[in-house]
Design an enzyme around this catalytic site. Structure first.
Site, PDB file in Angstrom:
ATOM      1  N   TYR A 160      63.225  81.510  26.136  1.00 20.09           N
ATOM      2  CA  TYR A 160      64.225  81.497  27.201  1.00 20.09           C
ATOM      3  C   TYR A 160      65.137  82.719  27.158  1.00 20.09           C
ATOM      4  CZ  TYR A 160      63.356  76.622  28.529  1.00 20.09           C
ATOM      5  OH  TYR A 160      62.808  75.448  28.976  1.00 20.09           O
ATOM      6  N   LYS A 227      57.154  73.609  15.900  1.00 20.60           N
ATOM      7  CA  LYS A 227      55.699  73.680  16.040  1.00 20.60           C
ATOM      8  C   LYS A 227      55.202  74.757  15.063  1.00 20.60           C
ATOM      9  CE  LYS A 227      52.040  72.469  18.400  1.00 20.60           C
ATOM     10  NZ  LYS A 227      51.374  71.243  18.070  1.00 20.60           N
ATOM     11  N   ASP A 281      54.973  67.983  18.831  1.00 22.92           N
ATOM     12  CA  ASP A 281      54.165  67.080  19.663  1.00 22.92           C
ATOM     13  C   ASP A 281      54.214  65.638  19.158  1.00 22.92           C
ATOM     14  OD1 ASP A 281      52.668  69.167  18.076  1.00 22.92           O
ATOM     15  OD2 ASP A 281      51.219  67.561  17.996  1.00 22.92           O
ATOM     16  N   ASP A 305      64.462  71.406  25.375  1.00 25.19           N
ATOM     17  CA  ASP A 305      64.555  71.189  26.821  1.00 25.19           C
ATOM     18  C   ASP A 305      63.620  70.049  27.228  1.00 25.19           C
ATOM     19  OD1 ASP A 305      65.297  71.539  29.397  1.00 25.19           O
ATOM     20  OD2 ASP A 305      64.357  73.484  29.691  1.00 25.19           O
TER      21      ASP A 305
END
Ligand code: NAP
Length: 417
Positions: A160, A227, A281, A305
């Site tokens: 971002y 992740k 995940d 987000d």
């Protein structure tokens, strides 16, 4: 400071910072930005609710002096096309605590998100989103009452941060050449390129804030979400730096999951906060199946987000989820949903996301009695099934209220407490 279009209320006093804490007068000036689209509907309803709660809690001894600040379409009208006036940023700094409605971001090139710009300009590095269940709110979960999670999402880094190079441009071709020729990596021809910066500085200050919050609010655990199995030097590094700061700065208060099993056979010692980590995940699955196992989450920008909207959906959706963007002291509380343009000026949508962001704001300035009144009145309105359209479509035998009627119903309950 003098302003061109902002009028600072004469009878209010500014919040100041005293050492590491806020010093809040009984007549603080708080800034508010109405926002675009549904912003004016939800802001006017919420202002009435906050004022009613403060009046009921303090009987006139305390009162917020609201100062309107401008950003987005309303600002463009006032400042000759400037959607992001510099004096609004000055006022946010000067007033320390503000709240904002949603702002429009056209999709595609040419227009940087005002929300992202605000976070970066003011270095509001932590996006804080508490997600908890209120009795009576429609939920798809079997045990929604288990959801009580606070997400600390890093706000300034990650994909971002806006370091993007459009396919077909000279800058893109130059970077692609460098990556292929100098760094020996390959990717499809004409790929758009983006950089994902994750730094020790950005990670450490975010995780520090999350752990401090957990300590101050007697929470059980802080989970680092990442992740890192795939993106080792960005997401994996976030996890490593997170554990590092936990051990360096909070050694007496925390225990890591590894220490828990190595030294305590899995039994949590009294008075400690567990710091663990989970892959992003699997977090989506766990937060649906076993939300009660999680408490405070520390995440990078993109994961946070997604995760905060998904989690909000478990307990009423983005129409109700509150949030704040915070630096060390400066805080801008905000509705977590967008401008829902199709409902603009229809007095239709749910004001609760902004309204509960204001509850967070009242708690932040220490006016917990007023915040508690709203928290106690809200389930009573749910119990009556008098709700806005979004909840009505999920409930049986509900009465659909407009935004302003919903505010009236809530104020009525507050006044009867
Ligand atoms: P959105 O404005 O959040 O609206 C998506 C849908 O969510 C709405 O159509 C509505 O669902 C529901 N919703 C949103 N707010 C609600 C409320 N207060 N009460 C009840 N339902 C509500 O998302 P979007 O349509 O993707 O984005 C529109 C604009 O907002 C874009 O310009 C986007 O960039 C901007 N945005 C701003 C922020 C921010 O300022 N923080 C955040 C996100 C998006 P139903 O249609 O099913 O009723």
């Amino acid at each position: 400071m003098t302003y061109k279009h902002i009028e600072i209320p004469e009878n209010g006093a500014r919040i100041s910072i005293n050492g590491n804490a806020l010093s809040v007068p009984d007549n603080p000036i708080l800034g508010y930005i109405e926002g675009d689209g549904i912003g004016s509907d939800i802001t006017s309803a919420s202002l009435r609710i906050w004022d009613a709660a403060v009046e009921k809690a303090y009987q006139g001894k305390r009162k917020v002096h609201w100062c309107e600040l401008y950003m987005g379409e309303k600002a463009a009208g006032i400042y000759g096309g400037d959607f992001f006036p510099a004096e609004t940023l000055d006022a946010i700094r000067e007033l320390t605590v503000s709240i904002k409605g949603p702002l429009t971001t056209p999709v595609g090139g040419g227009f940087r998100s005002l929300n992202v710009s605000l976070r970066q300009e003011m270095d509001l590095y932590a996006c804080v989103r508490p997600v908890k269940y209120y009795t009576g709110v429609p939920s798809p979960l079997k045990k929604p009452e288990e959801v009580d999670v606070v997400i600390f999402r890093e706000n300034t880094e990650d994909v971002y941060s806006g370091i993007e190079f459009e396919s077909g441009t000279n800058a893109n071709a130059k970077l692609a050449r460098f990556l292929r020729d100098e760094m020996g990596v390959d990717f499809f021809e004409d790929a758009g390129l983006a950089i994902k910066p994750i730094s020790p500085h950005g990670t450490r200050r975010l995780v520090r804030k999350a752990i401090q919050y957990a300590i101050d609010n007697h929470r059980k655990s802080v989970t680092l979400v990442h992740k890192g199995n795939i993106m080792k030097y960005t997401e994996g590094a976030f996890m490593r730096w997170g554990y590092e700061i936990a051990k360096e700065e909070f050694r007496d208060q925390v225990i890591t999951e590894q220490e828990l099993w190595d030294d305590h056979d899995g039994a949590m010692p009294d008075g400690k906060i567990l710091v663990n980590d989970r892959i992003a995940d699997i977090m989506f699955q766990l937060l649906q199946l076993r939300p009660g196992e999680f408490d405070v989450l520390a995440t990078m920008n993109l994961n946070g987000d997604y995760l905060s909207d998904a989690l909000a959906a478990e307990v009423g959706g983005i129409g109700i989820a509150p949030g704040a963007n915070m630096a060390d002291h400066i805080a801008v509380f905000e509705a977590t949903h967008g401008t829902a343009p199709k409902y603009a000026n229809q007095d239709k949508v749910n004001p609760s996301s902004l309204m509960f962001s204001g509850v967070m704001m009242l708690e932040y300035i220490g006016w917990t009695e007023a915040a508690d009144l709203i928290n106690r009145a809200f389930p009573q309105v749910m119990d009556d099934r008098t709700v806005t359209y979004d909840f009505a479509r999920l409930m049986e035998n509900a009465t659909t209220l407009s935004t302003s009627q919903f505010a009236d119903a809530l104020i009525d309950k507050i006044n009867r407490l």
